[in-house]
Write a protein that holds these residues in place. Structure first.
Motif, PDB file in Angstrom:
ATOM      1  N   LEU A  62      61.209  68.979  58.812  1.00  6.81           N
ATOM      2  CA  LEU A  62      61.814  68.338  57.600  1.00  6.81           C
ATOM      3  C   LEU A  62      60.990  67.122  57.365  1.00  6.81           C
ATOM      4  O   LEU A  62      60.460  66.923  56.443  1.00  6.81           O
ATOM      5  N   GLU A 420      61.982  60.562  56.078  1.00  4.45           N
ATOM      6  CA  GLU A 420      62.126  61.972  55.584  1.00  4.45           C
ATOM      7  C   GLU A 420      61.564  61.929  54.144  1.00  4.45           C
ATOM      8  O   GLU A 420      60.438  62.580  53.993  1.00  4.45           O
ATOM      9  N   SER A 487      65.019  60.420  44.437  1.00  3.47           N
ATOM     10  CA  SER A 487      66.364  59.504  45.015  1.00  3.47           C
ATOM     11  C   SER A 487      66.057  59.207  46.485  1.00  3.47           C
ATOM     12  O   SER A 487      65.417  59.986  47.509  1.00  3.47           O
ATOM     13  N   VAL A 489      67.374  58.758  50.086  1.00  7.77           N
ATOM     14  CA  VAL A 489      68.387  59.272  51.018  1.00  7.77           C
ATOM     15  C   VAL A 489      68.462  58.396  52.340  1.00  7.77           C
ATOM     16  O   VAL A 489      67.431  57.888  52.687  1.00  7.77           O
ATOM     17  N   PHE A 490      69.479  58.317  52.998  1.00  2.00           N
ATOM     18  CA  PHE A 490      69.645  57.958  54.351  1.00  2.00           C
ATOM     19  C   PHE A 490      70.258  58.655  55.288  1.00  2.00           C
ATOM     20  O   PHE A 490      71.517  59.233  55.001  1.00  2.00           O
ATOM     21  N   PHE A 491      69.928  58.964  56.558  1.00  2.00           N
ATOM     22  CA  PHE A 491      70.643  59.617  57.380  1.00  2.00           C
ATOM     23  C   PHE A 491      70.197  59.267  58.973  1.00  2.00           C
ATOM     24  O   PHE A 491      68.996  59.088  59.139  1.00  2.00           O
TER      25      PHE A 491
ATOM     26  N   ASN C  21      72.663  66.364  48.894  1.00  2.00           N
ATOM     27  CA  ASN C  21      71.290  66.244  48.960  1.00  2.00           C
ATOM     28  C   ASN C  21      70.774  67.355  49.932  1.00  2.00           C
ATOM     29  O   ASN C  21      71.013  67.050  51.058  1.00  2.00           O
ATOM     30  N   LEU C  23      67.945  67.418  51.733  1.00  2.00           N
ATOM     31  CA  LEU C  23      67.346  66.560  52.886  1.00  2.00           C
ATOM     32  C   LEU C  23      68.393  66.340  53.893  1.00  2.00           C
ATOM     33  O   LEU C  23      68.360  66.553  55.267  1.00  2.00           O
ATOM     34  N   ILE C  24      69.587  65.742  53.300  1.00  2.00           N
ATOM     35  CA  ILE C  24      70.524  65.322  54.094  1.00  2.00           C
ATOM     36  C   ILE C  24      71.385  66.558  54.695  1.00  2.00           C
ATOM     37  O   ILE C  24      71.780  66.781  55.751  1.00  2.00           O
ATOM     38  N   GLU C  66      76.590  60.400  49.571  1.00  2.00           N
ATOM     39  CA  GLU C  66      76.293  61.722  50.372  1.00  2.00           C
ATOM     40  C   GLU C  66      78.093  62.181  50.898  1.00  2.00           C
ATOM     41  O   GLU C  66      78.304  63.369  50.829  1.00  2.00           O
TER      42      GLU C  66
END
Lengths: 673, 51, 74
Positions: A62, A420, A487, A489-491, C21, C23-24, C66
């Motif tokens: 990823l 990512e 957009s 993103v956060f993880f 999303n 990716l998430i 999310e």
């Protein structure tokens, strides 16, 4: 030569095990994504190499660091896979294990963190797990080295080639595998099973797809894939989406559930863990951010006032006093020429010594950074900072490269790989050089010691904060004007806290800091000699007065540019020019130019050249102007773009000039001059 | 005589080492992190930027 | 019901993550957080900040945006 590849999920202790098995030392931390590039070490006590791969959850990449591991399995041909499995997260770790089993190479499974699993009330029967997987399974605690001897033995014996545990994916998928295997039957140079390639392709692994497209007709590949999806949809195995991945995952998960059911028992439930308790404090909704800031403030107090500076002063006294005297006496006794004496004392000793003096401070700072990394606090900082970072078009994870950048910008830029999203990654790379690295620290130390002796920590902290604030503002500007769309993103995974071990801390501090010492002994030494020579020679010959030297001429050309910033002397100009190579050289150059035997006399000389405001402006300029040569090179490598590399150099200069100008001229207006 | 020889020796040592270290630093910086990696030649994954 | 409607400390089962999303979603799947998994909200950071969630003994953080996309039920 045997090659053993070390694979496993992120943050399961691969690098710790790597260090134990190879006797070398690699970067270890407690957050996912420490290893972003593969590392190779020589196995201790036997023939062979051990390759440490970045952590992955599955073979389908990823982010960029994950692609490294899959790419490695495709391009290289390891003799053995050492799969490290986190016992406290068995279920998700086994997913990768199954994919690796399909790769068909001899394997050894080491079950790490059995202690953590136990503290959570889990008991794992390693024997039963080994029976199920048909592979050797060795319980270890990598942090303490427990059980690693057995792993070494298992590697020596070559592991076990997996064969029995072949998962049946159902008629449709199996048919597709057969078709693909047939299409590959003329490829005789493949080192991995065709079944594995086919499975990875059907799962949608892009790296494998690219690999196959070079070998099989793209039309045929596409046809097989579409056909399989269509058939699965008809039979209801795949729902509305056009990916086979969920279905294949389901099959593997079922196999894993069966394995788990046979070997894992939960003895008791643990309601509140230590991690919960600490998290309640450090990620508290209100105190979270203040606690982080307080932590940083204490870090600076420690570095500059409580521990670092007193030690530096001692070292400075020794280098400037007894050491120089001994050296002079020694050189006199072998009747060395005055030219060489000057080269050694005014060049090498002044230049290298001027940098070495700051070793204690840098090590204190590195010790603190190592603590943040190893304890698990790093991931929490990313959590706490996410909201602010989101507002400026980045995410909380961008903060990790920035903190590492405080040590050195080069690994900081590399650490951005775990982000990512491409745009956020690029922005983070470009902004990391604004984080004040340890090489810039000697410059601040010198100036705050001279001009702001009473408030050293707070003044230096203000420089660091200025770097952070500017990077936030620039991130916002860049994401508005240069890199729109996409957009954010956060993880992030939050690993359990652990008390960093003294030994590990000292080792990782040394590993970070030894580069600084090595650089002082090599490059700084060389640079100092060259700079000294430029200051010793001039158009009028050798041993000229400093003001008639080549260095004065060179510095004098650019000096007028800096007059509006408050440091228009040729000395400052020359120091800044040399600083592009490595920022510590600024201090070396100043030591040589002012020909000061020790920091004390250098400070008094500086006072005659700079005002306090000018000194602050100079520090700000040093903070912001162009990244050093090594950082520029790594930016080029990581962005893969000359355009962005140039951009990072040019915007740095522009911002440095602008901000220093505003500070100096603004400060004068406010009457600080 | 010995003095001159010693002078030459020290001079050569100091300036030779200085020149060599600068040259090496420059080369290493330019190559970046991968230069130190022992699978550099076969490495096709990490060093090449994804386009 | 979506995850943001759930009170802190309450354990719920995930019903649907297809709207998250891409990716998430991949990351969630990596951690074995899929349809049917039980999750618990451990902590919510202020000013619309991220959520700390726990599933299967694993802690992780995602943004509110999310969390809103994750369908859950008691």
């Amino acid at each position: 030569m045997n090659t053993v590849a070390l694979t496993g999920n992120p943050n399961t202790g691969k690098t710790t095990l790597f260090n134990l098995l190879t006797g070398s030392y690699e970067y270890v931390g407690n957050w996912p994504g420490v290893t972003v590039e593969k590392k190779v070490g020589r196995l201790r006590g036997m023939q062979g190499l051990l390759v440490d791969l970045p952590g992955i959850y599955s073979l389908t990449p990823l982010s960029k660091d994950e692609g490294v591991a899959t790419g490695y399995l495709l391009e290289e041909n390891p003799d053995l896979l050492l799969n490290i499995v986190d016992a406290s997260q068995l279920e998700r770790n086994l997913y990768l294990t199954l994919q690796l089993i399909e790769y068909g190479k001899p394997m050894v499974v080491s079950l790490n963190m059995v202690d953590v699993a136990k503290s959570r009330g889990y008991e794992i029967d390693a024997k039963k797990l080994a029976d199920k997987l048909q592979l050797p399974v060795l319980p270890i605690v990598a942090r303490t080295g427990n059980g690693c001897e057995k792993v070494r033995e298992a590697i020596k014996h070559g592991g076990v080639t997996p064969s029995d545990l072949q998962i049946n994916y159902g008629d449709i998928i199996e048919q597709a595998i057969d078709k693909l295997s047939f299409a590959l039957s003329f490829q005789t140079d493949l080192t991995m099973p065709k079944r594995w390639l086919a499975l990875q392709f059907l799962e949608g692994n892009e790296v494998v797809t690219t690999f196959l497209e070079k070998r099989i007709d793209i039309g045929l590949l596409d046809q097989i894939y579409q056909q399989t999806v269509e058939q699965c949809r008809k039979t209801g195995l795949v729902k509305n989406h056009s990916s086979l991945q969920p279905y294949m995952r389901q099959i593997r998960s079922k196999v894993i559930s069966e394995i788990i059911a046979s070997c894992l028992t939960q003895k008791h439930r643990v309601e509140k863990t230590w991690t919960d308790r600490i998290d309640n404090i450090v990620t508290h909704r209100l105190w979270g951010l203040p606690i982080f800031l307080l932590f940083m403030f204490l870090a600076f107090k420690l570095t500059f006032e409580w521990v670092g500076v007193p030690l530096s002063d001692l070292l400075d006294g020794f280098l400037g006093g007894p050491f120089t005297d001994w050296l002079r006496v020694g050189m006199e006794s072998i009747s060395l020429s005055s030219f060489l004496q000057a080269a050694i004392l005014d060049g090498a000793v002044a230049g290298v010594g001027g940098v070495l003096v700051f070793v204690p401070q840098i090590f204190v700072l590195f010790l603190i950074i190592s603590f943040i990394e190893d304890s698990g606090y790093m991931a929490r900082v990313a959590m706490v900072m996410d909201k602010i970072m989101e507002m400026i078009g980045l995410n909380g994870k961008s903060f990790i490269p920035m903190i590492i950048g405080f040590g050195c910008n080069v690994p900081g830029v590399m650490a951005a790989r775990s982000i990512e999203q491409p745009k956020e990654r690029l922005l983070t790379i470009i902004l990391t050089p604004l984080m004040s690295c340890s090489a810039r620290l000697p410059i601040y130390s010198l100036f705050v010691g001279t001009f702001f002796a009473q408030n050293q920590a707070i003044i230096v902290l203000s420089i660091y904060v200025l770097g952070i604030v500017l990077s936030l503002i620039l991130a916002k500007l860049f994401s508005i004007f240069l890199l729109r769309h996409e957009s954010s993103v956060f993880f992030i995974e939050l690993p359990p806290y652990r008390m960093p071990q003294g030994r590990t801390l000292i080792r990782s501090t040394w590993e970070k800091g030894k580069g600084f010492i090595r650089k002082a002994g090599t490059f700084i030494f060389g640079g100092s000699i060259v700079i000294w020579f430029l200051s010793y020679a001039g158009p009028g010959g050798l041993d000229v007065s400093m003001n008639d030297s080549f260095l004065a001429m060179i510095g004098g050309v650019i000096a007028p540019l800096f007059t509006p910033l408050g440091f228009g002397s040729w000395e400052a100009g020359a120091a800044l020019l040399t600083g592009f190579l490595a920022k510590e050289v600024v201090v070396s150059t100043m030591n040589i130019i002012y020909a000061a035997p020790d920091a004390l006399s250098l400070q008094s000389l500086l006072e005659s050249q700079f005002t306090a405001l000018g000194a602050y402006s100079f520090m700000v300029f040093v903070l912001l102007y162009v990244p050093c040569l090594a950082t520029v090179a790594v930016i080029r490598k990581e962005t893969g773009s000359a355009k962005w590399t140039w951009f990072s150099v040019v915007y740095g200069l522009a911002i440095a000039y602008l901000v220093s100008f505003l500070i100096y001229e603004g400060g004068k207006l406010l009457g600080f001059a | 005589m010995l003095g001159i020889l010693l002078n030459w020796l020290v001079g050569l040592l100091v300036f030779g080492y200085a020149g060599w270290s600068i040259y090496r630093y420059y080369k290493r910086s330019k190559k970046g992190k991968c230069a130190g990696c022992s699978v550099e030649k076969s490495c096709s994954s990490g060093c090449k930027p994804k386009s | 019901m979506v995850l943001t409607d759930v009170k802190k400390g309450q354990k719920v089962q995930i019903v649907d993550i297809t709207n998250v999303n891409a990716l998430i979603r991949r990351r969630l799947i990596d951690l074995d957080v899929v349809e049917g998994t039980m999750v618990k909200i451990k902590r919510v950071l202020p000013f619309g900040g991220p959520f700390t969630l726990e599933a299967g003994g694993q802690l992780f953080g995602i943004r509110r945006r999310e969390a809103k996309m994750i369908e859950v039920s008691y």
